[in-house]
Design an enzyme around this catalytic site. Structure first.
Site, PDB file in Angstrom:
ATOM      1  N   HIS A 276       0.850  -1.165  -0.108  1.00 30.90           N
ATOM      2  CA  HIS A 276      -0.262  -0.087   0.125  1.00 30.90           C
ATOM      3  C   HIS A 276       0.758   1.161   0.005  1.00 30.90           C
ATOM      4  O   HIS A 276       0.334   2.196  -0.546  1.00 30.90           O
ATOM      5  CB  HIS A 276      -0.797   0.140   1.258  1.00 30.90           C
ATOM      6  CG  HIS A 276      -2.234  -0.739   1.057  1.00 30.90           C
ATOM      7  ND1 HIS A 276      -2.471  -2.114   0.975  1.00 30.90           N
ATOM      8  CD2 HIS A 276      -3.614  -0.322   1.000  1.00 30.90           C
ATOM      9  CE1 HIS A 276      -3.459  -2.262   0.855  1.00 30.90           C
ATOM     10  NE2 HIS A 276      -4.187  -1.473   0.971  1.00 30.90           N
TER      11      HIS A 276
ATOM     12  N   GLU B 132      -5.188  -1.633  12.839  1.00 26.35           N
ATOM     13  CA  GLU B 132      -6.362  -1.398  11.621  1.00 26.35           C
ATOM     14  C   GLU B 132      -6.728  -2.754  11.147  1.00 26.35           C
ATOM     15  O   GLU B 132      -7.867  -2.986  11.269  1.00 26.35           O
ATOM     16  CB  GLU B 132      -5.616  -0.642  10.565  1.00 26.35           C
ATOM     17  CG  GLU B 132      -6.841  -0.440   9.291  1.00 26.35           C
ATOM     18  CD  GLU B 132      -6.230   0.178   8.202  1.00 26.35           C
ATOM     19  OE1 GLU B 132      -7.067   0.811   7.208  1.00 26.35           O
ATOM     20  OE2 GLU B 132      -4.831   0.045   7.935  1.00 26.35           O
ATOM     21  N   HIS B 133      -5.925  -3.572  10.723  1.00 29.67           N
ATOM     22  CA  HIS B 133      -6.485  -5.024  10.553  1.00 29.67           C
ATOM     23  C   HIS B 133      -5.694  -5.928  11.654  1.00 29.67           C
ATOM     24  O   HIS B 133      -4.463  -6.024  11.619  1.00 29.67           O
ATOM     25  CB  HIS B 133      -6.070  -5.360   9.053  1.00 29.67           C
ATOM     26  CG  HIS B 133      -6.474  -4.167   8.115  1.00 29.67           C
ATOM     27  ND1 HIS B 133      -5.765  -3.553   7.450  1.00 29.67           N
ATOM     28  CD2 HIS B 133      -7.760  -4.049   7.635  1.00 29.67           C
ATOM     29  CE1 HIS B 133      -6.462  -2.715   6.645  1.00 29.67           C
ATOM     30  NE2 HIS B 133      -7.638  -3.114   6.874  1.00 29.67           N
TER      31      HIS B 133
END
Length: 415
Positions: A261, A326-327
């Protein structure tokens, strides 16, 4: 490529502290100064200032702000990447199904002894969605932000994205499918300023949602006294807790799916099996060269790639809760047993088949999630984020008479 450290070692303890403090420096002073200057000039200068920043940062010369508006059109399959239209329809259906289940009545009444209370839930009138368009174009972000707002009942949804994003037929098609009829080819902090304060051409919004780069995030932070925001998005992050039985090949792929990302993306493995960490590192070396995004992923792994070796799954669970990523992925033989005990993560993915990428595109919940440890107190974007709560009160004369003395006593105490 992937540093392997024992959590109880000196380097491991330092790494843990860096993870827990990773959100402290999300917005540096220089980025804040730059964003503040842009916001101030657009707020004062309106269309003229917006056009100057559009030419300077977006490379788009225009005689009027109206020229920055972009049409959204449904396209036939021949003008879209193979399989995209059908995949988009499936994603839209999944996101719609998940959020429709959260729709609640707009009013709840409570009446007793002559006092009527009505709890109100009303949609925001106008919402701005920022769709990033720097490293890539993201139709999925449009789906994950627009649909919850639409289902909440928001009347007007306006999209802003850098001009190059609208060169992508897939994004234009997605916006049309989502019913967007106001889209602006404007990116960066000046897009946030236009949405937050309005200009002669663009009307201001009640809330701005959607991720962006550091400058966009800084602008949202600074404008938050004038407009609601969904949160401050930091670099994407994944923490994978792997117990015995985890597939090193899949763990490596899931780490890479986040590392690609952004060079600042966080990819962390927590395991009590050092041999597994070594196999994952070897798999990364095999899989990385095949990625079109290898350069970005390699930079992220070199900077933030980490495997922490813990004494057992209890310690792994405690560390994951502290990091509040976040994940969070749970893989291996103990994944199912650990899942109900986790409370602090943007989203949790259970089992080797539940790759985080499904959450990015198809599972249903929005992929706009808290980063930087803010999952300790913040939630992912959802239907409730596009509603405001209020209430209505009605007293009968008799009820007012019964409560007047008590109200007067409280008022006297407070002067």
């Amino acid at each position: 490529m992937l540093k392997i450290l024992a959590l109880n070692s000196r380097r491991g303890r330092r790494a843990r502290q860096r993870l827990l403090r990773r959100g402290d420096d999300l917005l540096d002073a220089g980025t804040l100064r730059r964003a503040r200057r842009i916001l101030k000039r657009v707020r004062r200068g309106g269309d003229r200032a917006l056009l100057r920043f559009s030419a300077r940062y977006d490379g788009l010369e225009a005689a009027s702000v109206g020229e920055l508006r972009r049409p959204c059109e449904r396209l036939d399959d021949g003008r879209l990447p193979a399989g995209f239209a059908a995949a988009l329809d499936r994603a839209v259906a999944a996101v719609r199904r998940y959020h429709e289940a959260q729709v609640r009545p707009p009013e709840t009444r409570l009446e007793a002894a002559g006092v009527e209370l009505v709890a109100l839930r009303r949609p925001l009138r106008r919402v701005g969605v920022y769709v990033p368009g720097g490293r890539a174009t993201y139709p999925s972000t449009a789906v994950m932000t627009v649909l919850p707002a639409r289902l909440a009942g928001v009347r007007e949804i306006v999209v802003a994205s850098p001009p190059r994003a609208f060169d992508n037929a897939a994004l234009r098609h997605a916006l049309a499918v989502l019913g967007i009829d106001e889209a602006w080819a404007i990116g960066g902090a000046h897009a946030v300023a236009a949405l937050a304060y309005g200009t002669e051409t663009i009307r201001r919004v009640d809330k701005i949602v959607g991720p962006g780069n550091a400058l966009v995030t800084a602008a949202k932070h600074l404008a938050s006294s004038a407009v609601a925001i969904d949160g401050l998005a930091g670099p994407s992050e994944v923490v994978i807790v792997a117990s015995d039985g985890a597939d090193a090949r899949l763990v490596a792929a899931d780490l890479l799916a986040q590392a690609e990302h952004d060079p600042q993306a966080l990819a962390v493995l927590i395991t009590d099996r050092k041999a597994l960490a070594r196999r994952v590192r070897a798999e990364l070396a095999v899989q990385l060269p095949a990625l079109a995004t290898a350069e970005v992923a390699r930079a992220a792994l070199a900077g933030q790639g980490l495997a922490l070796i813990v004494g057992g799954m209890e310690e792994a669970l405690e560390l994951a809760e502290e990091i509040a990523p976040e994940h969070l992925q749970l893989v291996g033989d103990e994944a199912e047993a650990l899942a109900p005990r986790l409370e602090r993560a943007g989203a949790v993915f259970v089992g080797g088949a539940s790759a985080e990428v499904f959450g990015d595109y198809m599972a249903g919940p929005s992929h706009v999630l808290p980063t930087g440890g803010t999952a300790r107190f913040a939630s992912g974007l959802g239907l409730e984020d596009f509603l405001r709560r209020g209430h209505r009160v009605r007293y009968s004369a008799a009820a007012a008479a019964r409560q007047a003395a008590a109200v007067a006593a409280l008022a006297e105490v407070e002067g």
